[in-house]
Design an enzyme around this catalytic site. Structure first.
Site, PDB file in Angstrom:
ATOM      1  N   HIS A  76       0.840  -1.194   0.000  1.00 18.62           N
ATOM      2  CA  HIS A  76       0.000   0.000   0.000  1.00 18.62           C
ATOM      3  C   HIS A  76       0.880   1.251   0.000  1.00 18.62           C
ATOM      4  O   HIS A  76       1.575   1.524   0.974  1.00 18.62           O
ATOM      5  CB  HIS A  76      -0.898  -0.027   1.241  1.00 18.62           C
ATOM      6  CG  HIS A  76      -1.834   1.120   1.361  1.00 18.62           C
ATOM      7  ND1 HIS A  76      -1.872   1.932   2.463  1.00 18.62           N
ATOM      8  CD2 HIS A  76      -2.782   1.587   0.511  1.00 18.62           C
ATOM      9  CE1 HIS A  76      -2.814   2.852   2.308  1.00 18.62           C
ATOM     10  NE2 HIS A  76      -3.367   2.670   1.127  1.00 18.62           N
ATOM     11  N   HIS A 132      -0.130  10.970  -2.940  1.00 21.20           N
ATOM     12  CA  HIS A 132      -1.442  10.716  -2.332  1.00 21.20           C
ATOM     13  C   HIS A 132      -2.287  11.971  -2.207  1.00 21.20           C
ATOM     14  O   HIS A 132      -3.484  11.954  -2.473  1.00 21.20           O
ATOM     15  CB  HIS A 132      -1.254  10.081  -0.948  1.00 21.20           C
ATOM     16  CG  HIS A 132      -2.539   9.759  -0.249  1.00 21.20           C
ATOM     17  ND1 HIS A 132      -3.234  10.687   0.523  1.00 21.20           N
ATOM     18  CD2 HIS A 132      -3.276   8.622  -0.215  1.00 21.20           C
ATOM     19  CE1 HIS A 132      -4.318  10.120   1.001  1.00 21.20           C
ATOM     20  NE2 HIS A 132      -4.379   8.873   0.565  1.00 21.20           N
TER      21      HIS A 132
END
Length: 269
Positions: A18, A60
């Site tokens: 992740h 992100h």
């Protein structure tokens, strides 16, 4: 045609880092991606945003502040501006000089490392321009085959699927639904990305019967410790799901921990 995101086609469970192996390297950098590979991952979950000059970069947040030495919105910065930032020193001085990569560079790395990519669309401002850039980034069929575009916005994924023939899309879900198969079908999804906390084995069987892949997100060791203290029984349920073949990709922040968990559970395949 074999689907690299379905375990029944590949013959193995994918372990997914992740944002890479982000417990030992700065998230969404090549250092984190290579660390994930070294620890046994065959998949990466990454996040993407569009620059002012229409380049898709792997980050992100919509702002560069948290994960670099810069400040400001990605949408207001050129690719040169973005790649001039230090994306590693904030995490640890030994990563000083790490860059924010482009999606194209990360796809090239995926070929080099023989990995697939779960590419989350974080762009919120210029989705039309993002889609144009995405078409260019996956124009090569070999690149397209390694990519699963994912998002919380299933409606947007349906637009992506209609615009780019052959692209795979995966909807992220953090809640249970009465009919997860209907959720997947209404947006023409190839995968559901389901948090372990809301994983439904009956729904998973229905999804697999329809040829829809499942990525289960299993968090981090710290989250697991909190779950154990709270009385959640993930240590029992996750091995059951794995042994039943209900999960195609298991993702989390600590790739080494995931691999050890899978091995200790007798679920390697």
């Amino acid at each position: 045609m074999s689907n690299p995101f379905l375990a029944r086609d590949t013959g193995f469970l994918r372990i997914c880092g992740h944002r890479g192996h982000n417990v030992s390297a700065p998230e969404n950098t090549f250092a984190a991606f290579r660390a994930a590979k070294d620890l046994g991952a065959s998949s990466l979950e990454i996040d993407t945003v569009l620059t002012a000059d229409n380049e898709i970069v792997v980050i992100h947040d919509l702002l560069v502040d948290r994960t670099s030495n810069g400040t400001g919105a990605v949408k207001d910065m050129s690719l040169a501006d973005i790649q001039g930032l230090d994306a590693g020193a904030w995490y640890d001085p030994k990563f000083a000089g790490a860059r924010i990569p482009t999606l194209a560079e990360t796809i090239a790395l995926a070929h080099e490392l023989d990995m697939v990519l779960e590419v989350e669309i974080k762009e919120k401002v210029h989705l039309d321009r993002y889609l144009t850039a995405l078409k260019a980034a996956v124009a090569d069929p070999d690149d397209l085959a390694r990519v699963m575009m994912i998002s919380f916005d299933h409606a947007n994924l349906k637009v992506v699927k209609a615009a780019i023939p052959g692209i795979r899309t995966g909807g992220i879900v953090h809640e249970k639904f009465p009919d997860p198969l209907a959720v997947a079908r209404i947006s023409d999804l190839d995968e559901l990305c389901i948090d372990l906390d809301v994983f439904d084995p009956v729904g998973a069987e229905q999804l697999h019967a329809a040829g829809i892949a499942i990525r289960c997100h299993a968090y981090s060791p710290r989250t697991w410790d909190r779950a154990r203290k709270s009385g959640l029984n993930w240590d029992e349920t996750l091995p059951q799901y794995l042994r039943a073949g209900l999960i195609d990709t298991l993702s989390g922040d600590d790739v080494g921990w995931l691999k050890d968990f899978v091995s200790a559970s007798g679920c390697e395949r």
